[in-house]
Design an enzyme around this catalytic site. Structure first.
Site, mmCIF file in Angstrom:
data_model
loop_
_atom_site.group_PDB
_atom_site.id
_atom_site.type_symbol
_atom_site.label_atom_id
_atom_site.label_comp_id
_atom_site.label_asym_id
_atom_site.label_seq_id
_atom_site.Cartn_x
_atom_site.Cartn_y
_atom_site.Cartn_z
ATOM 1 N N HIS A 1 20.457 2.733 -0.567
ATOM 2 C CA HIS A 1 19.265 3.545 -0.441
ATOM 3 C C HIS A 1 18.194 3.187 -1.584
ATOM 4 O O HIS A 1 17.002 3.288 -1.394
ATOM 5 C CB HIS A 1 19.839 4.686 -1.106
ATOM 6 C CG HIS A 1 18.665 6.012 -1.384
ATOM 7 N ND1 HIS A 1 17.740 6.300 -0.125
ATOM 8 C CD2 HIS A 1 17.916 6.750 -2.112
ATOM 9 C CE1 HIS A 1 16.876 7.139 -0.470
ATOM 10 N NE2 HIS A 1 17.050 7.558 -1.782
ATOM 11 N N SER B 1 12.377 7.944 -8.994
ATOM 12 C CA SER B 1 11.514 6.973 -8.550
ATOM 13 C C SER B 1 10.238 7.186 -7.994
ATOM 14 O O SER B 1 9.498 6.257 -8.143
ATOM 15 C CB SER B 1 12.396 6.302 -7.206
ATOM 16 O OG SER B 1 12.420 7.052 -6.125
ATOM 17 N N ARG C 1 24.379 9.677 -8.152
ATOM 18 C CA ARG C 1 24.736 8.965 -6.813
ATOM 19 C C ARG C 1 25.763 8.003 -6.860
ATOM 20 O O ARG C 1 26.561 7.934 -5.968
ATOM 21 C CB ARG C 1 23.402 8.640 -6.371
ATOM 22 C CG ARG C 1 22.343 9.532 -6.165
ATOM 23 C CD ARG C 1 21.058 9.016 -5.874
ATOM 24 N NE ARG C 1 20.202 10.000 -5.416
ATOM 25 C CZ ARG C 1 18.989 9.786 -5.208
ATOM 26 N NH1 ARG C 1 18.550 8.544 -5.029
ATOM 27 N NH2 ARG C 1 18.304 10.791 -4.661
ATOM 28 N N HIS D 1 23.428 5.873 -1.606
ATOM 29 C CA HIS D 1 23.372 7.524 -1.693
ATOM 30 C C HIS D 1 24.260 8.014 -1.115
ATOM 31 O O HIS D 1 24.809 7.416 0.115
ATOM 32 C CB HIS D 1 21.817 7.756 -0.961
ATOM 33 C CG HIS D 1 21.397 9.232 -1.241
ATOM 34 N ND1 HIS D 1 22.070 10.316 -0.637
ATOM 35 C CD2 HIS D 1 20.359 9.564 -2.121
ATOM 36 C CE1 HIS D 1 21.400 11.349 -1.196
ATOM 37 N NE2 HIS D 1 20.317 11.107 -1.694
ATOM 38 N N PHE E 1 18.369 18.240 -9.341
ATOM 39 C CA PHE E 1 18.924 17.268 -8.673
ATOM 40 C C PHE E 1 20.042 16.753 -9.216
ATOM 41 O O PHE E 1 20.314 17.123 -10.462
ATOM 42 C CB PHE E 1 17.694 15.899 -8.687
ATOM 43 C CG PHE E 1 17.213 16.046 -7.240
ATOM 44 C CD1 PHE E 1 16.685 16.877 -6.632
ATOM 45 C CD2 PHE E 1 17.291 14.529 -6.537
ATOM 46 C CE1 PHE E 1 16.101 16.548 -5.302
ATOM 47 C CE2 PHE E 1 16.659 14.511 -5.506
ATOM 48 C CZ PHE E 1 16.056 15.397 -4.896
ATOM 49 N N GLN F 1 21.827 0.989 -5.272
ATOM 50 C CA GLN F 1 22.323 2.311 -5.272
ATOM 51 C C GLN F 1 22.621 2.726 -3.805
ATOM 52 O O GLN F 1 21.903 2.567 -2.788
ATOM 53 C CB GLN F 1 21.053 3.248 -5.744
ATOM 54 C CG GLN F 1 21.456 4.607 -5.567
ATOM 55 C CD GLN F 1 20.602 5.727 -6.236
ATOM 56 O OE1 GLN F 1 19.286 5.980 -5.776
ATOM 57 N NE2 GLN F 1 20.889 6.002 -7.665
ATOM 58 N N VAL G 1 6.943 7.121 2.210
ATOM 59 C CA VAL G 1 6.455 8.273 3.482
ATOM 60 C C VAL G 1 8.053 8.994 3.526
ATOM 61 O O VAL G 1 7.966 9.925 3.712
ATOM 62 C CB VAL G 1 6.123 7.703 4.501
ATOM 63 C CG1 VAL G 1 7.160 7.112 5.381
ATOM 64 C CG2 VAL G 1 5.451 8.759 5.263
ATOM 65 N N ARG H 1 20.050 4.682 -10.793
ATOM 66 C CA ARG H 1 18.895 5.542 -10.926
ATOM 67 C C ARG H 1 19.182 6.876 -10.662
ATOM 68 O O ARG H 1 19.767 7.470 -9.957
ATOM 69 C CB ARG H 1 17.715 5.087 -9.778
ATOM 70 C CG ARG H 1 16.437 5.924 -9.752
ATOM 71 C CD ARG H 1 15.492 5.411 -8.610
ATOM 72 N NE ARG H 1 15.842 5.441 -7.328
ATOM 73 C CZ ARG H 1 15.790 6.539 -6.721
ATOM 74 N NH1 ARG H 1 15.173 7.910 -7.305
ATOM 75 N NH2 ARG H 1 16.030 6.839 -5.446
ATOM 76 N N GLY I 1 0.720 -1.213 -0.022
ATOM 77 C CA GLY I 1 0.080 0.014 -0.085
ATOM 78 C C GLY I 1 0.740 1.306 -0.102
ATOM 79 O O GLY I 1 0.540 2.283 0.643
ATOM 80 N N LEU J 1 18.555 9.275 5.820
ATOM 81 C CA LEU J 1 18.928 10.122 4.391
ATOM 82 C C LEU J 1 18.952 11.625 4.671
ATOM 83 O O LEU J 1 18.044 12.261 5.223
ATOM 84 C CB LEU J 1 17.924 9.719 3.405
ATOM 85 C CG LEU J 1 18.153 10.493 2.202
ATOM 86 C CD1 LEU J 1 19.058 9.867 1.319
ATOM 87 C CD2 LEU J 1 16.738 10.311 1.267
ATOM 88 N N GLU K 1 19.201 14.694 -1.598
ATOM 89 C CA GLU K 1 19.916 15.226 -2.561
ATOM 90 C C GLU K 1 19.602 16.721 -2.807
ATOM 91 O O GLU K 1 20.326 17.574 -3.309
ATOM 92 C CB GLU K 1 19.761 14.538 -3.885
ATOM 93 C CG GLU K 1 20.721 14.839 -4.952
ATOM 94 C CD GLU K 1 20.732 13.546 -5.889
ATOM 95 O OE1 GLU K 1 20.854 12.365 -5.534
ATOM 96 O OE2 GLU K 1 20.491 13.728 -7.257
ATOM 97 N N SER L 1 3.986 3.110 4.849
ATOM 98 C CA SER L 1 5.037 2.588 3.671
ATOM 99 C C SER L 1 5.972 3.551 3.393
ATOM 100 O O SER L 1 5.867 4.543 3.907
ATOM 101 C CB SER L 1 3.982 2.293 2.299
ATOM 102 O OG SER L 1 2.752 1.836 2.720
#
Lengths: 130, 250, 587
Positions: C358, C398, C290, C232, C116, C230, C46, C393, C12, C242, C245, C43
């Protein structure tokens, strides 16, 4: 089976903010009592000078002084609570910046002081008005 | 590690016991740890049967709210050093039925949230087609509702609310704040529809302004403020309807 | 007994909710089940911070977004998928705006965008630095509007049910009752997110254990490009939290122990002064991709330029020059996180950071409609590999990906389910009953084990970092594979303490570890087989990109005795591989 925890009757003693909240709620009784007393004073005034003098006599008693002081503290507590809530209710923005809480509450306090000063001047205004 | 700290944890295992108990655990004290780290340590190294919810560990998923020494906290943001060397009492969030150990019932909140229609409502035929792009919303209009949109649904405000504890029918701080979030959004036209729920007895008028919901909120959403504002606008509606019945909104 | 829906969505988060809404809007008569092991707003979407990419500016173009993405992927992305992705992205972002997402705004009321890493122009839509949070809550709250969507919250899907060559539902453990329920549907969409918890140091939440990937893998579906993990470049040491970026997009700089902007030594361009109006230069220095930045950290560490701390070596991310006002306005969460979890206020002190796992570029092999090789099984979001991300990525792709491909998977699954409504109910229910028995036998009623779940998990995570970290070699990957085989054997001797059927999180931890052990081996074997360096997969024993042999997706299949690796060509539509250059052209 989920477990439902009972709320003890003493829940309001568990944390200070709850206690303060309950005290504030109780102050309503004092406020209401004082209103009733004011109504009684007006009633006495209408009954004539003697009845009014008797009512005033009641006020002059030491017990009455104590009750007045307590009543005043309660009303002040009430007033401060509500004035401090005003920034939450009246939300203003200047552009993207929210008008700070102190300004909104401060304006209320200033207004309160102003009105109090006016009343004091009217009542205690050294008798100059003609 | 020489230093340790004691955690006393609320246990309730419905298949084994009809009443909850407190269980004490001694865990290493690390001043960088949050309460959740200590609970994870217990789960991983001492007692695999302890149940609780957690995920992001950075204060945004809203899973790990618990009562820590009687105060609702996100356990990922409550540091051991705030309590050390005193022992820490960890209980499930107040006011909610306990399913097991530190896990409380969440469905109650989902139902409340759903009841305030937490989505953008447009009048029939006034939806903007996608091809016409985004709605314009000035930074000022955004600021009007932005802080209400920061709610992470962590339930701390409910756990702090004595009104909810005494009567779980109360719509409660977060659901009302989220309802207000949409009411205040310049793109929304659904306030009248939400009023039926928000301005009901179980809604804003149930709130007696204890104010603790805003104190414990980890995201400064200020649900108490949301409720008081809703009360004000609801009262304004009432007087408008009373004085100008011809202008009554349908 | 079983539950019957037209489509079951597992997960979800952003992709799952977007798919659910897409189905409800496509055909309101279809009933949709969202089976999620957490309440949807928990999830991990968020936690996404910086933003979501979609072309919006006048001087930007689909072609620019395409090129940034394909170049960023080191040419391993499928170009048909990327074309479709960049062209669909703006409509999806607008749709989300209509659903109430509080995008940050320009003074005129239009949506604001910022740059970014790896982007040649600003195209990241953002809601402060809590973009994923706002997107998820907007999607979740909007999903509540649709009555055909039924949420099964805190139901942990454990098995994909296949009958007659078709995926026809899932078995899921209802955490509150401990019962395994059979949820049947004409189509299943996996939207279970990534698998950061394969590694010890990750930005990912506890729930990101790759369940959906493992479930698909177990029924024979290939996992694509699993070797691409990946890192980060800016995680907080210790916790792995995190730091977005966007901190660099707004002008933050990376410095070593001497305050020197070390990225210039690693082919990422020449720095401009921070006072220069052209700073930060796009696709250069701090706004490199990254993978390159994380690799530069390791080289700088080996050179002795990092700062030693209790939590290992770090460098500094310095945003002080942005000033308190900008930080509060555009990066409030960065400040909140640094204050709470690093004990420093970035307005006054540089933030210590180090690379942190990440995102996993790989995942369930799908086509551009989210369909897998198994009829009836679809996937979207981080759990899927379409692939638009290839070997690396691009930041802020994403969040957009889960919208674009979540919606597409939803529509495709709706069509499939409508055409395949007949189910083999009896056989599926029997499978569900078997699954209940398996879980009881292997876990709840298992006695005599001695291995703690946490110990096995920690050893798995450590071996993944040791062997499958930023730089890998055949020797490290082989050691990791062997260790994983050992851990799988030890898993049979798992210690189970919790016999309860009510919210048994020891059981879910065990099931998650079970899934992760499968995935870890797929990652290690995919990495072993790819004897080249590309994007995030850096083999020190094979330092060059090898287009002649490896311009291909790897596909990992589960077999009796481990992993079988196969390959599939990358789709190249308009941009054949070139050298991947950052910073140099900026001069």
């Amino acid at each position: 089976m989920s477990y439902i925890r009972k709320v003890p009757n003493t829940w309001w003693l568990k944390r200070k903010p709850y206690t303060l909240f309950i005290v504030r709620e109780i102050t309503c009784v004092a406020v209401a009592g004082y209103c009733a007393f004011l109504l009684y004073l007006m009633y006495a005034l209408r009954q004539g000078p003697e009845a009014y003098a008797a009512a005033l006599g009641l006020i002059m008693s030491p017990t009455s002084y104590v009750l007045h002081v307590v009543g005043l503290l309660f009303v002040l507590y009430h007033t401060i609570t509500w004035f401090n809530v005003t920034p939450k209710v009246f939300v203003f923005y200047v552009g993207e910046e929210r008008v700070p809480a102190v300004v909104v509450a401060g304006a209320h306090y200033a207004g309160w002081l102003g009105v109090s000063a006016l009343v004091a001047w009217l009542l205690l205004g050294t008798g100059t008005p003609g | 590690m020489a230093q340790t700290i004691e955690l006393e944890i609320f246990r309730y295992r419905p298949e084994q016991e009809s009443e909850p108990t407190l269980q004490s655990y001694e865990v290493p004290y690390n001043e960088e740890w949050v309460v959740l780290d200590a609970i994870n340590y217990i789960k991983d190294e001492i007692d695999g049967t302890l149940s609780y919810r957690w995920s992001c560990r950075m204060g945004v998923c809203g899973s790990c709210g618990m009562m820590v020494n009687g105060v609702p906290r996100l356990t990922c943001a409550a540091f051991l050093k705030e309590y050390y060397p005193r022992k820490i009492l960890v209980e499930p969030l107040d006011g909610f039925p306990v399913e097991r150990d530190l896990v409380t019932d969440m469905d109650m909140f989902v139902a409340k949230l759903t009841s305030v229609s937490p989505w953008i409502i447009r009048n029939e035929g006034e939806e903007k087609p996608l091809e016409e792009g985004t709605y314009l919303q000035s930074p000022g209009e955004l600021a009007e509702y932005k802080h209400y949109s920061m709610c992470i649904n962590c339930m701390l405000c409910y756990a702090a609310c004595p009104v909810f504890a005494l009567d779980t029918n109360f719509l409660g701080p977060a659901a009302i704040a989220i309802g207000q979030r949409y009411n205040m959004d310049s793109r929304d036209q659904g306030r009248d529809q939400r009023q039926e729920v928000i301005a009901s007895h179980d809604g804003i008028w149930h709130c007696t302004l204890v104010g603790e919901c805003s104190t414990v909120c980890p995201k400064d959403v200020d649900p108490a403020g949301a409720i008081q504002r809703a009360k004000l606008s609801s009262t304004t509606d009432y007087f408008k309807d009373l004085l100008m019945p011809w202008g009554r909104r349908t | 007994m079983s539950l019957r829906h037209d489509i079951v969505i597992v997960g979800g988060g952003g992709a799952g909710l977007r798919a659910a809404i897409a189905i409800a809007e496509t055909d309101p008569s279809l009933s949709v089940a969202v089976v999620s092991k957490v309440y949807p707003m928990r999830s991990h979407t968020v936690a996404a911070e910086g933003g979501a990419a979609a072309v919006v500016k006048e001087n930007d173009s689909f072609d620019d977004h395409f090129k940034d993405t394909v170049g960023g992927s080191d040419w391993l992305a499928d170009q048909d998928a990327v074309e479709l992705f960049v062209e669909t992205a703006p409509a999806e972002m607008i749709q989300l705006e209509h659903w109430g997402c509080p995008w940050s705004r320009e003074p005129d009321g239009s949506v604001a965008v910022r740059p970014f890493g790896g982007m040649n122009i600003e195209r990241t839509w953002f809601a402060d630095d809590k973009t994923g949070f706002h997107m998820l809550h907007a999607l979740y709250q909007t999903s509540l509007k649709y009555s055909p969507i039924t949420a099964y919250n805190e139901w942990f899907a454990t098995k994909v049910l296949v009958e007659n060559g078709r995926c026809q539902g899932v078995a899921a453990l209802d955490l509150m009752t401990g019962k395994v329920e059979t949820v049947l549907a004409g189509a299943v969409i996996m939207c279970t997110g990534g698998a950061g918890k394969l590694f010890p140091f990750t930005t990912n939440g506890a729930i990101k254990t790759g369940d959906g990937m493992a479930m698909a893998y177990r029924v024979g579906v290939g996992l694509k490009d699993m070797e691409f993990i990946q890192y980060h470049p800016t995680g907080l040491p210790g916790t792995g939290i995190l730091i977005t970026e966007a901190a660099r997009g707004e002008g933050g700089i990376m410095v070593n122990k001497d305050g020197y902007r070390y990225l210039q030594d690693y082919d990422l361009g020449t720095p401009l002064e921070i006072t220069d109006p052209n700073h930060p230069v796009k696709k250069s220095m701090e706004l490199g991709p990254r993978d390159r930045l994380s690799q530069a950290f390791i080289k700088e560490r080996d050179k002795g330029g990092t700062i030693a701390t209790d939590h290992g070596p770090v460098v500094y991310l310095d945003i002080r020059h942005l000033g308190k006002k900008t930080i509060n306005k555009k990066l409030p969460f960065v400040r909140e996180l640094a204050k709470n979890y690093a004990g420093i206020d970035p307005v006054y002190v540089p933030i210590p950071v180090r690379p942190v796992v990440h995102y996993i570029m790989g995942g369930i092999d799908t086509d551009i409609n989210g369909a897998t090789q198994l009829p009836g099984l679809f996937a979207a979001g981080e759990t899927a590999c379409v692939s638009i991300n290839g070997a690396n990525r691009l930041g802020s792709n994403s969040l957009t990906e889960l919208l674009v491909f979540g919606a597409r998977a939803g529509e495709a699954a709706a069509a499939f389910a409508t055409a395949n409504a007949d189910l083999d109910v009896a056989a599926l229910e029997a499978q569900g009953a078997d699954e209940q028995q398996r879980i009881a036998r292997d876990f709840i009623n298992k006695h005599g084990g001695t291995e703690r779940i946490a110990t096995l998990r920690r050893e798995m995570q450590e071996t993944m970092e040791d062997g499958g970290g930023i730089y890998r070699t055949e020797a490290t990957l082989r050691a990791t594979s062997e260790k994983l085989v050992e851990l799988r054997e030890r898993f049979a001797n798992l210690l189970i303490e919790d016999r309860s059927l009510t919210f048994n999180t020891e059981l879910t931890s065990a099931l998650e570890l079970d899934f992760m052990l499968d995935l870890a081996l797929a990652v290690a074997h995919s990495g072993l087989a790819r004897t080249e360096s590309r994007g995030s997969h850096q083999r020190t024993d094979y330092p060059q990109r090898d287009d002649a042999n490896f311009l291909k997706h790897s596909l990992a299949f589960k077999t009796e005795d481990g992993v079988r690796i196969d390959y599939k060509d990358v789709v190249i539509t308009k941009w054949p591989p070139e050298e991947r250059v950052y910073g140099r052209q900026a001069n």
